[in-house]
Design a protein around this motif. Sequence first.
Motif, PDB file in Angstrom:
ATOM      1  N   LYS A   1     -53.711 -12.144  14.736  1.00 48.52           N
ATOM      2  CA  LYS A   1     -53.962 -10.976  13.893  1.00 48.52           C
ATOM      3  C   LYS A   1     -53.041 -11.043  12.675  1.00 48.52           C
ATOM      4  N   PRO A   2     -53.565 -10.998  11.454  1.00 48.11           N
ATOM      5  CA  PRO A   2     -52.702 -11.147  10.271  1.00 48.11           C
ATOM      6  C   PRO A   2     -51.786  -9.966  10.013  1.00 48.11           C
ATOM      7  N   ASN A   3     -52.068  -8.823  10.610  1.00 50.84           N
ATOM      8  CA  ASN A   3     -51.309  -7.591  10.330  1.00 50.84           C
ATOM      9  C   ASN A   3     -50.421  -7.170  11.488  1.00 50.84           C
TER      10      ASN A   3
ATOM     11  N   GLU B   1     -57.428  -4.242  14.673  1.00 49.05           N
ATOM     12  CA  GLU B   1     -58.647  -4.699  14.013  1.00 49.05           C
ATOM     13  C   GLU B   1     -58.736  -4.165  12.583  1.00 49.05           C
ATOM     14  N   ASP B   2     -58.117  -3.012  12.346  1.00 49.44           N
ATOM     15  CA  ASP B   2     -58.039  -2.467  10.991  1.00 49.44           C
ATOM     16  C   ASP B   2     -56.918  -3.190  10.258  1.00 49.44           C
ATOM     17  N   GLU B   3     -57.269  -4.141   9.409  1.00 43.46           N
ATOM     18  CA  GLU B   3     -56.268  -4.983   8.757  1.00 43.46           C
ATOM     19  C   GLU B   3     -55.526  -4.259   7.652  1.00 43.46           C
TER      20      GLU B   3
ATOM     21  N   SER C   1     -49.461 -14.254   6.128  1.00 42.76           N
ATOM     22  CA  SER C   1     -50.687 -13.579   6.543  1.00 42.76           C
ATOM     23  C   SER C   1     -51.555 -13.217   5.351  1.00 42.76           C
ATOM     24  N   GLU C   2     -50.927 -12.706   4.276  1.00 40.30           N
ATOM     25  CA  GLU C   2     -51.684 -12.307   3.100  1.00 40.30           C
ATOM     26  C   GLU C   2     -52.388 -13.490   2.459  1.00 40.30           C
ATOM     27  N   ARG C   3     -51.752 -14.655   2.505  1.00 42.17           N
ATOM     28  CA  ARG C   3     -52.318 -15.848   1.865  1.00 42.17           C
ATOM     29  C   ARG C   3     -53.127 -16.705   2.827  1.00 42.17           C
TER      30      ARG C   3
END
Length: 390
Positions: free
Chosen positions: A353-355, A304-306, A180-182
Motif C-alpha cells: 500500500k503506497p499510503n 484503499e483510500d490513497e 510511494s509518491e513516485r
Amino acid sequence: MSEFPLTNIGIGGHSRFRTNSGHGTPNVVHQRRIAVHIEVEIHHRCSLPHTEIEQVVLRLLLHKCNTFNNGSLTHLLQEPETAALCGKIVKSLVISDINLATPISFWQADLMLHLFRLCDHSPESDFLEADGGGQDQSLPVAEQWELPNTQLQGLWESIILDETIKSRLLSYCATSLQFSERRVNSNIISWNKMILLYGPPGTGKTSLCKALAQKIYIRHCNPTATISTASLHDMISIGPDGNMSLDFDMSTAPINHPTKRKQMVRYRSGLMFEVNCHSLFSKWFSESGKLVMKLFNHISEIAEDETCLTILLIDEVESIASARSSASSSGEPGDAIRVVNAVLTSLDSLKRKPNVLVMCTSNMISSLDEVRKNRGRADYGILFVFLGIP
C-alpha cells in the motif's frame, strides 16, 4: 488586508540590510542556505486561502525575527501590534529540528511554512467481533487517532533525544513517502516502510512513535511553501519614514521565485491505528490468528483510500511475534505460531500500500531475531533505532 511596517532590526549589532547609494532597496550577502521548518497552526474559523496566510506569517517573521532557533514563536502573536493582524488567523508558530548550535540568520534561511489545522477528536476504539464458546463478543483491538491531533501537539518537542535520532526518523519517513509518491518499483528497491524502536521500558518509544506520526503528517501531508529569504531583498521597499515594507503578493508570485509551493497535496486526511496486542490473544484455539487477520483486513480496507495517510503503530510487538521459536521447538503447531504467521503475512500485504507506514516498539529485541531473519527481512528497508535510558 491590514499591514504592519517592517522595522530595520540589527543582527549582532549590524543592520540586517545594506542599501546601494541612491537606491531604496537593500542587498543581501549571499550565504549558505539552511532549511527552517515553521509549523503554522491555523484557527479553525479562519477562511483565508493559504496564500494569504503565508503572506501574513512572512510579514510577521520579517518584522519580528532576526534569527531562527528551535522553539515556539506563539508569543509574537500575542503582542498588541501583531494580535490585530494575526490573532484570528494563526493560532501557533513553532520552529523545530534545527540541528545547529548557533541560531540561523534570517537571510540565511529557506523558510518552509507548513500550514495545518488540529483535530480535537479523542482517539476512538476499534472493536472486532470474536467467536468463542459459541458466543460472539466485541474486543477493543486498536485505538484510531485522527491526524494531526490536539492531544499530540507539542509531544515531539518535549522528547529530548540525540538530534541525529530524530533526523534519521524524519528522513526515513520522508524518503518512504517520496518512494510511494513516485511509484518506485519495490522489485528494484526493497522498502518495507517500517520503523522498529527498541530499548528498555520507559524510554519513550511509544510516545516518540506517536509524535513522529503527527510530525510526518504536518510536514508532508499539508500545504507547504518554501521561501528563500535571499530573494526577498528585491521586494523590500523603504518608505520616507525609514520603515521597510514587503512589496509582493505571494498569491501571484512565480512558483520558483520567491515561493516554491507544493503543486499537489497527496493526502487529505491521516489516521493512526495503535494496536492493542494483548486483545488479539484468545483462549480459544486458532482464534488469535483470525483476530489478527481481521484487524489487518480492516486496516487494509481503510488504506484503499490513497488520499488517507495510514500509520500503523504496534506497541510491544514481541507480544505477537516472540513465541514462535519456543513453540516450534516443542513440536506443537501452537496458536502463537499461527499469530506470528498471520502478522508476517499481513505486513507483507500492507507493504504494497503506497499510503501506509508501520511503526513498532519492542522491549526485547532479541526475541525478534527470528522475525528479522525470516524471508530476508533483515535490514531490507526496515529502520532499527535503539533508545537507551536518558
